[in-house]
Design an enzyme around this catalytic site. Structure first.
Site, mmCIF file in Angstrom:
data_model
loop_
_atom_site.group_PDB
_atom_site.id
_atom_site.type_symbol
_atom_site.label_atom_id
_atom_site.label_comp_id
_atom_site.label_asym_id
_atom_site.label_seq_id
_atom_site.Cartn_x
_atom_site.Cartn_y
_atom_site.Cartn_z
ATOM 1 N N HIS A 148 0.815 -1.216 0.000
ATOM 2 C CA HIS A 148 0.000 0.000 0.000
ATOM 3 C C HIS A 148 0.845 1.260 0.000
ATOM 4 O O HIS A 148 0.451 2.272 -0.566
ATOM 5 C CB HIS A 148 -1.047 -0.007 1.120
ATOM 6 C CG HIS A 148 -0.504 -0.001 2.498
ATOM 7 N ND1 HIS A 148 -0.658 -1.045 3.366
ATOM 8 C CD2 HIS A 148 0.204 0.916 3.157
ATOM 9 C CE1 HIS A 148 -0.071 -0.747 4.506
ATOM 10 N NE2 HIS A 148 0.459 0.428 4.407
ATOM 11 N N ARG B 249 -5.447 -1.715 -17.709
ATOM 12 C CA ARG B 249 -5.188 -3.011 -17.071
ATOM 13 C C ARG B 249 -6.314 -3.272 -16.073
ATOM 14 O O ARG B 249 -6.431 -2.562 -15.068
ATOM 15 C CB ARG B 249 -3.850 -2.986 -16.334
ATOM 16 C CG ARG B 249 -2.615 -2.937 -17.223
ATOM 17 C CD ARG B 249 -1.349 -2.937 -16.356
ATOM 18 N NE ARG B 249 -0.155 -3.276 -17.096
ATOM 19 C CZ ARG B 249 0.723 -2.366 -17.561
ATOM 20 N NH1 ARG B 249 0.517 -1.094 -17.362
ATOM 21 N NH2 ARG B 249 1.798 -2.772 -18.211
ATOM 22 N N ARG C 155 -8.133 -4.031 -21.618
ATOM 23 C CA ARG C 155 -7.583 -5.382 -21.730
ATOM 24 C C ARG C 155 -8.349 -6.301 -20.788
ATOM 25 O O ARG C 155 -8.549 -5.968 -19.616
ATOM 26 C CB ARG C 155 -6.097 -5.382 -21.356
ATOM 27 C CG ARG C 155 -5.502 -6.782 -21.397
ATOM 28 C CD ARG C 155 -4.020 -6.753 -21.188
ATOM 29 N NE ARG C 155 -3.669 -6.481 -19.805
ATOM 30 C CZ ARG C 155 -2.413 -6.348 -19.393
ATOM 31 N NH1 ARG C 155 -1.409 -6.435 -20.249
ATOM 32 N NH2 ARG C 155 -2.150 -6.120 -18.129
ATOM 33 N N GLU D 244 2.249 -10.575 -27.636
ATOM 34 C CA GLU D 244 3.260 -10.644 -26.576
ATOM 35 C C GLU D 244 3.820 -12.050 -26.391
ATOM 36 O O GLU D 244 4.573 -12.297 -25.459
ATOM 37 C CB GLU D 244 2.716 -10.079 -25.264
ATOM 38 C CG GLU D 244 1.409 -10.680 -24.787
ATOM 39 C CD GLU D 244 0.876 -10.021 -23.507
ATOM 40 O OE1 GLU D 244 1.602 -9.274 -22.853
ATOM 41 O OE2 GLU D 244 -0.292 -10.295 -23.177
ATOM 42 N N ASN E 113 6.802 -5.875 -22.961
ATOM 43 C CA ASN E 113 7.331 -6.379 -21.678
ATOM 44 C C ASN E 113 7.355 -7.900 -21.694
ATOM 45 O O ASN E 113 8.364 -8.531 -21.387
ATOM 46 C CB ASN E 113 6.458 -5.904 -20.509
ATOM 47 C CG ASN E 113 6.241 -4.409 -20.518
ATOM 48 O OD1 ASN E 113 7.007 -3.676 -21.110
ATOM 49 N ND2 ASN E 113 5.178 -3.964 -19.873
ATOM 50 N N ASP E 114 6.231 -8.481 -22.059
ATOM 51 C CA ASP E 114 6.195 -9.942 -22.112
ATOM 52 C C ASP E 114 6.867 -10.472 -23.366
ATOM 53 O O ASP E 114 7.555 -11.489 -23.320
ATOM 54 C CB ASP E 114 4.743 -10.446 -22.042
ATOM 55 C CG ASP E 114 4.262 -10.544 -20.610
ATOM 56 O OD1 ASP E 114 5.036 -11.034 -19.767
ATOM 57 O OD2 ASP E 114 3.134 -10.121 -20.325
ATOM 58 N N ARG F 253 11.183 -11.699 -16.812
ATOM 59 C CA ARG F 253 11.202 -10.241 -16.665
ATOM 60 C C ARG F 253 11.370 -9.792 -15.216
ATOM 61 O O ARG F 253 11.642 -8.622 -14.949
ATOM 62 C CB ARG F 253 9.954 -9.615 -17.297
ATOM 63 C CG ARG F 253 8.663 -9.921 -16.602
ATOM 64 C CD ARG F 253 7.464 -9.547 -17.482
ATOM 65 N NE ARG F 253 6.777 -8.351 -17.041
ATOM 66 C CZ ARG F 253 5.598 -7.953 -17.513
ATOM 67 N NH1 ARG F 253 4.990 -8.631 -18.481
ATOM 68 N NH2 ARG F 253 5.022 -6.879 -17.065
ATOM 69 N N CYS G 46 1.833 -1.172 -26.427
ATOM 70 C CA CYS G 46 1.515 -0.719 -25.072
ATOM 71 C C CYS G 46 2.534 -1.209 -24.048
ATOM 72 O O CYS G 46 2.351 -1.013 -22.855
ATOM 73 C CB CYS G 46 0.104 -1.149 -24.676
ATOM 74 S SG CYS G 46 -0.111 -2.931 -24.663
#
Ligand code: PEP
Ligand code: MG
Length: 658
Positions: free
Chosen positions: A304, A411, A447, A545, A568-569, A579, A616
């Protein structure tokens, strides 16, 4: 008198439904108990009820004893059999540790904690660079009187204890009444107040006082007991409530001791807050505008404190463990929230370096502001959409402030991770509609749920997997759980009435996944039509991806409306380099020719089929790579809001032939 039933409350008696159930039970004079698997607890304590961990579809018995026992059983059974019970105001009661505004972590590949020659390295939890005076926040441990009470002291001690509890509750109520409290912070305080108002914690403490403990010792004992109960439950979200119990216990102890917690009020402008951990209650009250940076022993990229730091734009490095003690006496601290680097009492050269970087960042921000309203075009007049990656409605404003041309990646995971139960169709439809309305006429690309065994969420049982990144995640999980997937698709169809919604599937590696999704979308649309619920169609696209998606891109392009490249993936799968693993970070490089070829193959297939190709992944915001991507034919780049203006500038410079 008793009656049994099967619980239909959606996702069981988690926090909010449990609190509502207790409120209902308290309306009756009778003693009421709820029994599961032979264990009976008072139906008038939400903590006890939560600890019973009653799930949807389990059998329970309501037992009542008293004048209105029949009415009590009738009402409580009715509640348990209602799937929507207690879920109507879920937004304001997000769990304390998960509430708040969220943004993407500073770095998707946060390095593991390790020592460094020139300082320390922790988890890069909120991006940005900072240097400033250290503000060490290490509140002293609280201890009781260390002597047992005499029998004649007990009644007075209980009275003193009750007054302290009332004072803490009143303080929390006052905090909740403030208009200035953000929705996220309100959720944090409301969850803590629920615990402070529960008889379990205070009852346990009074029991310890009756046993001869002074009130402070009794509170410490009670908080440890209840927290241990929460930690022992086989439920990720209930485990996190243990921290909330300790936070409430600490506040009650401080009230008993007539002390205020070591206050963050005195933090000077631009200071770096150093702490082992910071409680939700302290954070909700902290003067966040003045805090230059945060360094903590506890916490990770999704804790948090990270969430709050990101939402307030404060650079943060967390998870230093015991090595945080090295900062207790620091005078000055420099930190880099992008890499996780922390430097204690930097020398003159380092200080000058960091000061320069902070200033350069400020100057760059000021110079880029002019690009907010620019619509970037290439020399041939082709418009390039520079959109935002966001994960919650709270981030809309930040994206609009920098001139985002819509959302290229929403997301939806955070929507699912924030709650103690799966979000309802209505709640999802409202969220997606609000997003679409905020950016209309620009498109928003939502997504579908991209969750896997590495990020469990309440309400979905994930198997233990050797390789979660190669396992049951994204579209694979969704197609196996049509109950969850259809709820999201129906919500998206309903929201599409309100703006330009496009939908994108994550982790696609097979054409069949797209076709099966289409069948489900059609089914959902037919259901909505039969029910007379307004809805509209949406463009369906895929993330590229996985290497498989790249290799079948020409076939995929014939079946979808757009591609969005998830670098990223894609990088981790093309390079076979995790990653999240810092040891192979060097290989995890989007500029490797293997990855760039995969991007080019994808672009070529999309352009040949005449569909939009966007990106993205993090690479979309890199000024050094943007020209290459645009030359390949990409027309949309989506990135964290902080990178948008710089990307627009890069495109304009390219168009001008600079
Ligand atoms: C990606 O993989 O590039 C992407 C944008 O998705 P995520 O980082 O959420 O996996
Ligand atoms: Mg991805």
């Amino acid at each position: 008198m008793e009656r049994s039933t099967i619980v239909r409350v959606h996702e069981g008696l988690h926090a909010r439904p449990a609190t509502r159930f207790v409120k209902l039970a308290k309306a009756f004079e009778s003693d009421v108990e709820l029994v599961k698997d032979g264990k009976a607890v008072s139906a008038k304590s939400s903590v006890k009820l939560m600890l019973l961990a009653v799930k949807e579809n389990q059998e329970v018995t309501v037992r009542a004893n008293g004048a209105d026992a029949i009415e009590a059983i009738e009402a409580l059974i009715g509640y348990l059999e209602n799937p929507k019970a207690g879920l109507d105001d879920e937004e304001t009661h997000a769990p304390a540790n998960d509430a708040g505004k969220e943004a993407a972590p500073a770095s998707q590949s946060a390095p593991a904690v390790s020592a460094e020659a020139n300082g320390l390295r922790g988890v890069a939890a909120s991006e940005g660079v900072a240097i400033g005076p250290a503000f060490a926040h290490f509140p002293p441990d609280i201890a009781g009187q260390g002597r047992m009470l005499q029998a004649d002291e007990i009644a007075g001690e209980i009275e003193r204890f009750r007054a302290a509890v009332a004072a803490v509750q009143a303080r929390m109520d006052r905090a909740l009444a403030q208009d200035s409290l953000s929705a996220g912070d309100r959720g944090i305080v409301a969850a803590l107040r629920d615990i402070a108002a529960d008889d379990s914690l205070t009852g346990e403490a009074e029991k310890a006082i009756k046993g001869g403990n002074d009130a402070v010792s009794a509170m410490i004992i009670a908080a440890s007991t209840i927290a241990a109960d929460f930690s022992a439950v086989d439920d990720h979200y209930l485990n996190a409530r243990a921290d909330d119990v300790h936070a409430v216990g600490r506040q009650i102890c401080l009230a008993l001791l007539g002390q205020d917690d070591v206050s963050l009020e005195n933090i000077s402008q631009g200071a770096i807050l150093i702490a082992d951990d910071i409680g939700a209650w302290d954070l909700a009250r902290a003067p966040l505008k003045r805090i230059g940076g945060v360094v903590c022993g506890h916490g990770g990229a999704t804790s948090h404190i990270a969430i709050i730091a990101r939402s307030h734009g404060i650079p943060a490095v967390l998870g230093l463990g015991d090595r945080i003690n090295a900062l207790r006496t620091a005078q000055e601290v420099a930190l880099d929230g992008n890499t996780g680097q922390v430097i204690i009492d930097p020398d003159a050269a380092t200080r000058a370096d960091f000061a320069g970087r902070v200033e350069a960042a400020a100057t760059e921000r000021a110079g880029l502001a002019a690009f907010k309203t620019v619509t970037p075009k290439l020399a041939d007049g082709k418009v390039i959409e520079v959109a935002a990656n966001i994960g919650s409605l709270e981030e809309i404003e930040a994206a609009q402030e920098v001139g985002a041309m819509g959302v290229g990646l929403f997301r939806t995971e955070l929507l699912f991770m924030r709650h103690m139960h799966l979000p309802s169709e209505d709640m999802q439809a409202e969220t997606y509609a609000a997003l679409a309305k905020a950016f209309a006429p620009y498109p928003v690309i939502v997504r579908t749920l991209d969750i896997g065994g590495d990020k469990p969420i309440a309400g979905i049982e994930f198997p233990d997997e050797e390789n979660p990144f190669l396992g049951w995640r994204g579209i694979r999980m969704c197609l196996d759980r049509p109950d969850i997937f259809k709820r999201q698709l129906r919500a998206l169809l309903r929201a599409a009435v309100h703006g330009n919604i496009k939908v994108m599937l994550p982790m696609v590696s097979d054409l069949g996944e797209v076709r099966q999704t289409r069948v489900l979308v059609d089914k959902c649309a037919a259901e909505l039509k039969a029910e007379g619920v307004p809805h509209a169609t949406f463009d369906l696209g895929v993330m590229i991806e996985t290497p498989a998606a790249v290799l079948i891109a020409p076939a995929l392009a014939k079946e979808v409306a757009f591609f969005s490249i998830g670098t990223n993936d894609l990088t981790q799968y093309i390079m076979a380099a995790d990653r999240l693993n810092p040891t192979v970070a060097k290989l995890n490089d989007v500029t490797n020719p293997a990855v760039m070829s995969a991007i080019e193959l994808t672009a070529r297939a999309g352009v040949a089929a005449g569909i939009m190709v966007g990106m993205c992944g993090e690479a979309a915001g890199r000024p050094d790579l943007i020209p290459a991507f645009l030359e390949m034919g990409l027309t949309e780049l989506s990135m964290s809001p902080a990178s948008i203006q710089r990307a627009k500038k890069t495109i304009m410079a390219m168009a001008a032939g600079e």
